[in-house]
Design an enzyme around this catalytic site. Sequence first.
Site, PDB file in Angstrom:
ATOM      1  N   ARG A 101      -7.916  -4.193  -3.114  1.00  0.00           N
ATOM      2  CA  ARG A 101      -7.390  -3.080  -3.919  1.00  0.00           C
ATOM      3  C   ARG A 101      -8.375  -2.811  -5.057  1.00  0.00           C
ATOM      4  O   ARG A 101      -8.254  -3.341  -6.160  1.00  0.00           O
ATOM      5  CB  ARG A 101      -6.006  -3.436  -4.473  1.00  0.00           C
ATOM      6  CG  ARG A 101      -4.990  -3.673  -3.382  1.00  0.00           C
ATOM      7  CD  ARG A 101      -3.591  -3.873  -3.904  1.00  0.00           C
ATOM      8  NE  ARG A 101      -2.785  -4.440  -2.839  1.00  0.00           N
ATOM      9  CZ  ARG A 101      -2.285  -3.752  -1.819  1.00  0.00           C
ATOM     10  NH1 ARG A 101      -2.454  -2.449  -1.763  1.00  0.00           N
ATOM     11  NH2 ARG A 101      -1.589  -4.345  -0.879  1.00  0.00           N
ATOM     12  N   CYS A 120       0.842  -1.211   0.000  1.00  0.00           N
ATOM     13  CA  CYS A 120       0.000   0.000   0.000  1.00  0.00           C
ATOM     14  C   CYS A 120       0.871   1.253   0.000  1.00  0.00           C
ATOM     15  O   CYS A 120       0.537   2.254  -0.654  1.00  0.00           O
ATOM     16  CB  CYS A 120      -0.920   0.019   1.218  1.00  0.00           C
ATOM     17  SG  CYS A 120      -2.054  -1.363   1.283  1.00  0.00           S
TER      18      CYS A 120
HETATM   19  C1  BEZ Z   1       0.701  -4.633   1.828  1.00  0.00           C
HETATM   20  O1  BEZ Z   1       1.915  -4.860   1.905  1.00  0.00           O
HETATM   21  O2  BEZ Z   1       0.255  -3.536   1.525  1.00  0.00           O
HETATM   22  C2  BEZ Z   1      -0.250  -5.753   2.095  1.00  0.00           C
HETATM   23  C3  BEZ Z   1       0.100  -7.036   1.724  1.00  0.00           C
HETATM   24  C4  BEZ Z   1      -0.777  -8.082   1.979  1.00  0.00           C
HETATM   25  C5  BEZ Z   1      -1.999  -7.847   2.593  1.00  0.00           C
HETATM   26  C6  BEZ Z   1      -2.348  -6.535   2.927  1.00  0.00           C
HETATM   27  C7  BEZ Z   1      -1.485  -5.488   2.677  1.00  0.00           C
END
Ligand code: BEZ
EC number: 1.11.1.24
Length: 285
Positions: free
Chosen positions: A192, A115
Amino acid sequence: MQAARSKSTRWPRPTRYRRAPAPSRDPAPTPITAYLSAAGSGKSGCRYGTSPSPRRNTVEHNTTGDYHIQTALPRLNALAPAFEAETTHGRLALEDYRGTWVVLFSHPADFTPVCTTEFIEFARMAPALKERNTELLGLSIDSIYSHLAWVQAIRDKFGVEIPFPVIADGNREVASLYGMINPEESSTETSRCLFVIDDKGVLRAMIYYPLTTGRNTDEILRLIDALQTTDRHRVATPANWRPGESVIVPPPRTVEDAEARKDLGYECTDWWFCKTTVPAPGSKG
Ligand code: BEZ
């Protein structure tokens, strides 16, 4: 973008049984409808044009804070579900963006690595979106304090200022309206998701990515360019189209149209497969 609404004086927010805003009426026909109706009535095969009103899609929660999340998706070419929400730029309503295109996107959680890379790239994309009369609006279920701390961390640790507002959707109201939570992926976090809403408030595109895959800002810009090119020139864009490349002319639906297009200077491979050139987005023309 219009100025943020005045800060909420309703803190702490009253706990009450809330219903999301009622779905809006269908919009007036858009240029895409005009393009597609140029291709015929759309009565068979793939249906074109405006769709019925979005299904009612609500989040209902009780006084213990349990949420019943609605997962139905909004519909393309219907008015995007209306909302008003607390954001890092104050209270904002979707309605405030009328006249501007909006990229509404959700992310799973603040202070997570993928993110963070997305926020940095989205911030870098913001000026290019502005040139396209388009604003970014982020969302997660984290609190406003978490958003504020994360945005500051991105500035302090990565040297990137986040210029767009981020909705604190703790009660999942907006997430529910847009079907942003996929319980098979995560029962709490938003996936997402990305929604392109045009300047008339019509939902024009949706992109859903899993938690583990960061989104591609080139594709988001390409999508906006493609949609705006369709609106301006009543054409469609082929696979892997890039601004400046040839576009697809809607196929004729009558013998008369099929004959007439022979004189229009299109590049045709067959009577139903014709391309033409249009000015690239951003150029004068
Ligand atoms: C992230 O790194 O943004 C992320 C990865 C897996 C699940 C949720 C967030």
